[in-house]
Design a protein around this motif. Structure first.
Motif, PDB file in Angstrom:
ATOM      1  N   ALA A   1      15.954  16.157  -1.694  1.00 11.21           N
ATOM      2  CA  ALA A   1      15.191  17.293  -1.152  1.00 11.21           C
ATOM      3  C   ALA A   1      14.943  18.344  -2.233  1.00 11.21           C
ATOM      4  O   ALA A   1      13.863  18.928  -2.311  1.00 11.21           O
ATOM      5  N   SER A   2      15.957  18.564  -3.082  1.00 14.26           N
ATOM      6  CA  SER A   2      15.787  19.552  -4.155  1.00 14.26           C
ATOM      7  C   SER A   2      14.645  19.155  -5.072  1.00 14.26           C
ATOM      8  O   SER A   2      13.769  19.977  -5.386  1.00 14.26           O
ATOM      9  N   ALA A   3      14.645  17.901  -5.491  1.00 14.51           N
ATOM     10  CA  ALA A   3      13.597  17.440  -6.418  1.00 14.51           C
ATOM     11  C   ALA A   3      12.228  17.489  -5.741  1.00 14.51           C
ATOM     12  O   ALA A   3      11.224  17.866  -6.367  1.00 14.51           O
ATOM     13  N   GLU A   4      12.195  17.150  -4.470  1.00 17.30           N
ATOM     14  CA  GLU A   4      10.908  17.144  -3.752  1.00 17.30           C
ATOM     15  C   GLU A   4      10.355  18.565  -3.611  1.00 17.30           C
ATOM     16  O   GLU A   4       9.165  18.811  -3.812  1.00 17.30           O
ATOM     17  N   TYR A   5      11.228  19.493  -3.249  1.00 14.13           N
ATOM     18  CA  TYR A   5      10.773  20.884  -3.114  1.00 14.13           C
ATOM     19  C   TYR A   5      10.215  21.398  -4.434  1.00 14.13           C
ATOM     20  O   TYR A   5       9.179  22.064  -4.481  1.00 14.13           O
ATOM     21  N   ILE A   6      10.928  21.092  -5.508  1.00 14.77           N
ATOM     22  CA  ILE A   6      10.493  21.601  -6.812  1.00 14.77           C
ATOM     23  C   ILE A   6       9.160  20.964  -7.212  1.00 14.77           C
ATOM     24  O   ILE A   6       8.238  21.651  -7.670  1.00 14.77           O
TER      25      ILE A   6
ATOM     26  N   GLU B   1      12.004  22.864 -16.231  1.00 14.39           N
ATOM     27  CA  GLU B   1      12.646  24.198 -16.236  1.00 14.39           C
ATOM     28  C   GLU B   1      13.291  24.503 -14.888  1.00 14.39           C
ATOM     29  O   GLU B   1      14.431  24.970 -14.810  1.00 14.39           O
ATOM     30  N   LEU B   2      12.550  24.234 -13.825  1.00 15.37           N
ATOM     31  CA  LEU B   2      13.076  24.559 -12.489  1.00 15.37           C
ATOM     32  C   LEU B   2      14.246  23.638 -12.125  1.00 15.37           C
ATOM     33  O   LEU B   2      15.219  24.076 -11.507  1.00 15.37           O
ATOM     34  N   CYS B   3      14.141  22.389 -12.519  1.00 14.75           N
ATOM     35  CA  CYS B   3      15.237  21.455 -12.201  1.00 14.75           C
ATOM     36  C   CYS B   3      16.500  21.812 -12.981  1.00 14.75           C
ATOM     37  O   CYS B   3      17.614  21.614 -12.486  1.00 14.75           O
ATOM     38  N   GLN B   4      16.310  22.345 -14.182  1.00  7.66           N
ATOM     39  CA  GLN B   4      17.495  22.785 -14.932  1.00  7.66           C
ATOM     40  C   GLN B   4      18.218  23.906 -14.167  1.00  7.66           C
ATOM     41  O   GLN B   4      19.439  23.984 -14.180  1.00  7.66           O
ATOM     42  N   LYS B   5      17.452  24.745 -13.512  1.00 10.69           N
ATOM     43  CA  LYS B   5      18.076  25.814 -12.704  1.00 10.69           C
ATOM     44  C   LYS B   5      18.871  25.199 -11.562  1.00 10.69           C
ATOM     45  O   LYS B   5      19.952  25.654 -11.218  1.00 10.69           O
TER      46      LYS B   5
ATOM     47  N   LEU C   1       6.971  34.007   8.995  1.00 11.77           N
ATOM     48  CA  LEU C   1       6.738  34.829   7.800  1.00 11.77           C
ATOM     49  C   LEU C   1       7.101  34.091   6.525  1.00 11.77           C
ATOM     50  O   LEU C   1       8.052  33.316   6.500  1.00 11.77           O
ATOM     51  N   ASN C   2       6.353  34.361   5.491  1.00 14.42           N
ATOM     52  CA  ASN C   2       6.743  33.881   4.172  1.00 14.42           C
ATOM     53  C   ASN C   2       7.319  35.074   3.412  1.00 14.42           C
ATOM     54  O   ASN C   2       6.660  36.106   3.260  1.00 14.42           O
ATOM     55  N   LEU C   3       8.574  34.917   2.971  1.00 12.45           N
ATOM     56  CA  LEU C   3       9.258  36.037   2.324  1.00 12.45           C
ATOM     57  C   LEU C   3       9.571  35.720   0.870  1.00 12.45           C
ATOM     58  O   LEU C   3       9.929  34.584   0.540  1.00 12.45           O
ATOM     59  N   ILE C   4       9.454  36.735   0.036  1.00 13.26           N
ATOM     60  CA  ILE C   4       9.878  36.594  -1.361  1.00 13.26           C
ATOM     61  C   ILE C   4      11.410  36.576  -1.384  1.00 13.26           C
ATOM     62  O   ILE C   4      12.060  37.338  -0.661  1.00 13.26           O
ATOM     63  N   MET C   5      11.962  35.704  -2.199  1.00 16.55           N
ATOM     64  CA  MET C   5      13.420  35.594  -2.341  1.00 16.55           C
ATOM     65  C   MET C   5      13.810  35.911  -3.781  1.00 16.55           C
ATOM     66  O   MET C   5      13.175  35.388  -4.712  1.00 16.55           O
TER      67      MET C   5
ATOM     68  N   GLN D   1      15.857  28.216  -2.745  1.00 16.19           N
ATOM     69  CA  GLN D   1      15.028  29.366  -2.337  1.00 16.19           C
ATOM     70  C   GLN D   1      14.810  30.339  -3.488  1.00 16.19           C
ATOM     71  O   GLN D   1      13.741  30.925  -3.618  1.00 16.19           O
ATOM     72  N   TYR D   2      15.846  30.519  -4.308  1.00 14.50           N
ATOM     73  CA  TYR D   2      15.689  31.403  -5.475  1.00 14.50           C
ATOM     74  C   TYR D   2      14.817  30.727  -6.534  1.00 14.50           C
ATOM     75  O   TYR D   2      14.066  31.393  -7.240  1.00 14.50           O
ATOM     76  N   ILE D   3      14.947  29.428  -6.653  1.00 10.68           N
ATOM     77  CA  ILE D   3      14.141  28.715  -7.652  1.00 10.68           C
ATOM     78  C   ILE D   3      12.659  28.821  -7.290  1.00 10.68           C
ATOM     79  O   ILE D   3      11.814  29.109  -8.128  1.00 10.68           O
ATOM     80  N   LEU D   4      12.363  28.601  -6.022  1.00 13.10           N
ATOM     81  CA  LEU D   4      10.959  28.676  -5.584  1.00 13.10           C
ATOM     82  C   LEU D   4      10.475  30.132  -5.526  1.00 13.10           C
ATOM     83  O   LEU D   4       9.283  30.395  -5.618  1.00 13.10           O
ATOM     84  N   GLY D   5      11.407  31.050  -5.302  1.00 15.74           N
ATOM     85  CA  GLY D   5      11.043  32.472  -5.243  1.00 15.74           C
ATOM     86  C   GLY D   5      10.448  32.886  -3.911  1.00 15.74           C
ATOM     87  O   GLY D   5       9.947  33.993  -3.768  1.00 15.74           O
TER      88      GLY D   5
END
Ligand SMILES: C[S@@+](CC[C@H](N)C(=O)[O-])C[C@H]1O[C@@H](n2cnc3c(N)ncnc32)[C@H](O)[C@@H]1O
Length: 400
Positions: free
Chosen positions: A133-138, A168-172, A191-195, A180-184
């Protein structure tokens, strides 16, 4: 009769809302966190909800664009991750540099699926929770999609910039940063919220808290017409207050949080969503001497409620990135809860109510506490279960 009709409509709406979430997750890519989430509480954190149906959809999408898969992969009944099943076919990702930069440096032709397969394996090896799921989201984020299931075709090659960005994002994520922090950004109800770290990431249970409160307010016909004054204690990213403001045009929220980061993020999210006109955000440490110019119809809070003894058991994603004060509720997790109860009598309008998200051990403790403090004139009138059938939400009403 009107009341009965209202109730039927409410039940319909709850049903509709949950179904809609489900449907959206499968068809439009909005993340599902109400019905089939695997994230559960602040203690057993793990917030990367991807449904089986999404995986099946991915699989079918991939299958329809691919000619090279054996017939054994045709079954749409599969409940395994499409990526895990396809991994044997992603043959050109076989080695990597020690720093995990293979994708950036040496592979010119790598498809979305292969990149996801590669990073899923990396995450698995490193013990990162929810690797696929992490890789897919990124991947979806890098390609500008809301969800992985929408990427089409999955066999398209990533550009050099996309490979670099994904790396870069996967390294995080390898460093256990929450997705959620990686995607921001993250969705909370509609609602869509900034994280932003270290501000607390809204959990799916809290969406349920808002739904219960929504139903409660809807049932009270007078509150639908009058102005509705709401106080939120510990607003974090603003998820609860902003959802309520969006639902109730007659509502005005005062949202407080002790951290500057949370106050700034709530304000930022409110402005993005065009809801700042009915919101006052204040940085303050809520305690028994908290005072406001107005009285409130509702006080709502998802306070820090983790017991000291449980703080040790938190996932690295939580302990390493989210504010300690957003989580730790004192020895018995009741520190802020007691302060809210103590002040409720003074801050609420007659007939007002307090809505809390708590640890499943807390409803009984709250009942005992109220029994020992009759002077607060608060009554525990509702305890509601979360989607894991744990008592999680409390309604306390002020009755003279
Ligand atoms: C569990 S988080 C909830 C955030 C948000 N309401 C949500 O549900 O996503 C608790 C929040 O309460 C804040 N907080 C903790 N103790 C507080 C206090 N005494 N006064 C004000 N805010 C507090 C924390 O900074 C954190 O943002």
């Amino acid at each position: 009769m009107r009341h009965l009709l209202q109730r039927v409509l409410q039940q319909d709406r709850t049903f509709y809302w949950k179904r809609l979430s489900n449907l959206r997750a499968c068809t439009q890519g909005v993340r599902l966190r109400t019905c089939t989430t695997i994230y559960s509480s602040k203690v057993d954190q793990c917030c990367y909800p991807v449904t089986v149906s999404q995986h099946c959809l991915n699989y079918r999408e991939f299958h329809s664009t691919s000619k090279c898969l054996p017939s054994s992969l045709h079954s749409s009944k599969s409940t395994n991750s499409s990526i895990a099943r396809l991994r044997p076919y992603c043959t050109n990702v076989t080695t990597r540099h020690e720093d995990g930069e293979l994708l950036r440096d040496t592979l010119d032709n790598i498809s979305v699926l292969e990149a996801v397969s590669y990073w899923t394996a990396e995450f698995e090896t490193a013990g990162v929770p929810e690797p696929d799921a992490s890789a897919e989201y990124i991947a979806a984020h890098v390609l500008g999609y809301k969800s992985f299931s929408l990427i089409s075709p999955l066999v398209q090659n990533l550009t050099a910039e996309e490979r670099t960005r994904m790396s870069e994002l996967c390294q995080k994520r390898m460093k256990r940063m929450p997705i959620q922090y990686i995607l921001g950004e993250w969705d909370f109800r509609d609602l869509n919220l900034i994280m932003r770290p270290p501000v607390f990431i809204p959990r799916p249970e809290t969406e349920e808290l808002v739904e219960h409160l929504w139903m409660y307010i809807q049932e009270d016909l007078t509150r639908q017409e009058d102005e509705l004054a709401i106080l939120e204690v510990g607003c974090g990213s603003g998820a609860i207050s902003l959802s309520l403001l969006q639902e109730f045009p007659q509502a005005h929220c005062t949202a407080v949080d002790m951290t500057k980061e949370a106050v700034e993020l709530t304000q930022h999210n409110a402005e993005r969503l065009g809801l700042s006109g009915r919101l006052d955000v204040k940085q303050m440490q809520f305690n028994t001497s908290a005072d406001f110019e107005t009285k409130f119809d509702v006080i709502v809070s998802n306070p820090p409620y983790i017991w000291t003894q449980d703080m040790e058991t938190l996932e690295r994603e939580v302990a390493g990135y989210e504010n300690y004060c957003a989580l730790h509720g004192g020895t018995d997790g009741m520190g802020v809860i007691r302060d809210i109860i103590h002040t409720g009598h003074r801050l609420l309008k007659p007939g007002g109510s307090i809505w809390l998200e708590v640890d499943p051990r807390h409803p009984d403790m709250i009942q005992t506490y109220l029994h020992n403090h009759l002077q607060y004139q608060l009554h525990l009138t509702g305890v509601y279960q979360d989607f894991n059938n744990r008592p999680r939400f409390c309604c306390l009403e002020l009755r003279e």
